[in-house]
Design a protein around this motif. Sequence first.
Motif, short mmCIF file in Angstrom:
data_model
loop_
_atom_site.label_atom_id
_atom_site.label_comp_id
_atom_site.label_asym_id
_atom_site.label_seq_id
_atom_site.Cartn_x
_atom_site.Cartn_y
_atom_site.Cartn_z
N LYS A 1 -6.63 -12.02 9.77
CA LYS A 1 -7.35 -12.56 8.61
C LYS A 1 -6.75 -12.17 7.25
O LYS A 1 -7.00 -12.84 6.25
N LEU A 2 -5.97 -11.08 7.19
CA LEU A 2 -5.41 -10.67 5.90
C LEU A 2 -4.04 -11.30 5.69
O LEU A 2 -3.18 -11.23 6.55
N THR A 3 -3.85 -11.91 4.53
CA THR A 3 -2.59 -12.58 4.24
C THR A 3 -1.86 -11.94 3.06
O THR A 3 -0.66 -12.08 2.92
N GLU A 4 -2.59 -11.25 2.18
CA GLU A 4 -1.95 -10.66 1.01
C GLU A 4 -2.79 -9.49 0.50
O GLU A 4 -3.88 -9.23 1.00
N HIS A 5 -2.22 -8.79 -0.49
CA HIS A 5 -2.87 -7.62 -1.10
C HIS A 5 -3.21 -6.57 -0.04
O HIS A 5 -4.28 -5.97 -0.04
N PHE A 6 -2.25 -6.36 0.83
CA PHE A 6 -2.50 -5.46 1.96
C PHE A 6 -1.36 -4.46 2.06
O PHE A 6 -0.20 -4.78 1.83
N GLY A 7 -1.70 -3.20 2.41
CA GLY A 7 -0.66 -2.19 2.54
C GLY A 7 -1.04 -1.10 3.52
O GLY A 7 -2.22 -0.95 3.89
N VAL B 1 -3.06 7.21 9.43
CA VAL B 1 -2.71 5.93 8.81
C VAL B 1 -3.82 5.55 7.82
O VAL B 1 -5.01 5.61 8.16
N ILE B 2 -3.41 5.23 6.61
CA ILE B 2 -4.35 4.72 5.60
C ILE B 2 -4.09 3.22 5.47
O ILE B 2 -2.97 2.81 5.16
N ILE B 3 -5.10 2.42 5.71
CA ILE B 3 -4.99 0.97 5.59
C ILE B 3 -5.71 0.53 4.32
O ILE B 3 -6.89 0.81 4.14
N LEU B 4 -4.99 -0.15 3.44
CA LEU B 4 -5.54 -0.62 2.17
C LEU B 4 -5.64 -2.13 2.22
O LEU B 4 -4.62 -2.82 2.32
N THR B 5 -6.85 -2.66 2.15
CA THR B 5 -7.06 -4.10 2.34
C THR B 5 -7.06 -4.89 1.04
O THR B 5 -6.94 -6.12 1.07
N GLU B 6 -7.24 -4.24 -0.09
CA GLU B 6 -7.23 -4.93 -1.38
C GLU B 6 -6.47 -4.06 -2.37
O GLU B 6 -7.07 -3.25 -3.07
N LEU C 1 1.47 -7.52 10.66
CA LEU C 1 0.87 -6.26 10.25
C LEU C 1 1.38 -5.08 11.08
O LEU C 1 1.62 -4.00 10.57
N ILE C 2 1.54 -5.30 12.36
CA ILE C 2 1.99 -4.21 13.24
C ILE C 2 3.40 -3.78 12.85
O ILE C 2 3.72 -2.58 12.83
#
Length: 514
Positions: free
Chosen positions: A200-206, A257-262, A305-306
């Motif tokens: 579902k995430l396409t951008e602004h992700f890190g 792991v830190i997942i940043l969604t926005e 993402l992986i």
Amino acid sequence: MSELEKLIEQVLEKNSPHKEFEGSKEILIEALSIYHEELCSQNDELSEINQYLEETKLEYERLFMDAPVGYLIVDLTGLIVKANHYSYQLFDSLTPHQSKLQHFIADEDQDRFYFFFQQLKEDQLETSFSFKTRTEPVRYIKFLQQYVRSNETLIHLAMIDKTALVTYQKQIKYMSNHDALTGVYNRHYYENLIQQLNEKLTEHFGVIFADINGLKMINDAFGHAFGDELIKKAVELIEHHMDDTMYLARIGGDEFVIILTETTEEQMKKLMLTLKEAQSLITVKDIQLSISFGYAYKRKPSQDLIKLVHLAEDRMYQNKLHTKSSGRKDIIEGILAVLHEKKPREKEHGERVSFLAETFGKVLNLNATEIHQLKTAGLLHDIGKVAVDHTILDKASGLNTNEKREMKQHPEMGYRILQASQEFKDIVDIVLYHHEFYDGTGYPRGLKGESIPYLSRILAVCDAYDAMTKPRPYSIPKSKEEASTELKYHKGRQFDAELVDIFISKVLLKVDLN
């Protein structure tokens, strides 16, 4: 004349056509007496039946009131007509009797209950219904059964308390998704989350990959409880700088792991820089927290993402290689500081042994590298004692078998600690074998004679001399002459005979450690 006789006279005078009233007065009285006795007997039986019914009613009333489940009788409006004792417990301080059942149900379950109750009245459904109470603390209640009685004007409900079960189920679910030590998400949750976000995430992700430096070394030195404390400190640091758009998962012993969604790439870099700076302020005893980071940012919607996570991990390991040596050296210095804080005499002992070993090396005309190795090994030769119980180090009497076994582990422990840092690779064998005896009866390997590294044999003489000439919990310090005599006595057994002679004849003439 009795009332019965008067009645009989009246009946006979009427000349009743019924045969049962014909005959003499005596026959009639006798027949009526029989009837009377039968009536009395039936009356007694009815009294007994009535008493039995009353007792049965009371017994069922007690069963109803004292049942280990809740029982309610409500009318079609939801008014509680009758409630047993257990119902009062389920609803805590609230009073069920003559209250609306809806009053005890939490707001979030009101709509569900309304439709359930309507269907129950109309269709007499035999389905269960679970709800939360509005009491404090909250209870989780389940209706076991329900049925309509009394011409469909009353509803009987049986209830059980599911609070313990629901709490247990929540704990199981929580444990399946969270790390037991830190409370953050575990690898199981992380892998599922990655799959979901990848769709579902396409951008602004890190992604930021983090690894605690030197954790194995710290666990070896202080035990896993100490290492666990450092892990928890790392989590506290990271969580302090997170917001609701981020996820933190522990995916390995020392990996996070830190997942940043926005986020933007600049925001990610800023967060990583903040964490790097903040970690320098966090210590457990004298061990400073050290974490290596790597990040990756999703620049294209098509990026997987992986693969992004693997990129962040690779960058983390690249950064770790650049800081590995200095970081582990800092940890070793911290471990040494802990030992010196625990036992200040060990610091002075290490400094004196280092000076003796350096002097000995110069007397033996060793090269500069070997002299430096002896000097450094002298300072660090007992670093493994940081893992030895302080009561053993302070014990004034002789050690028992278990205590001796633990004490004899300190050379190997020092070896493992020092081996983790590239700066100390060249002295690890010196430290490991400084308690080997020339006749092969020492520890930890039982090496003999020339198989014991030469620098270890030098260090052993210096270590023993200083131990004999300075106060210890278990011994009175010896004079220079007494210590020399002791060294001579153990020539060829504990020590290299040639080295003992040189140490006494030349090294002791050059030093004054008083």
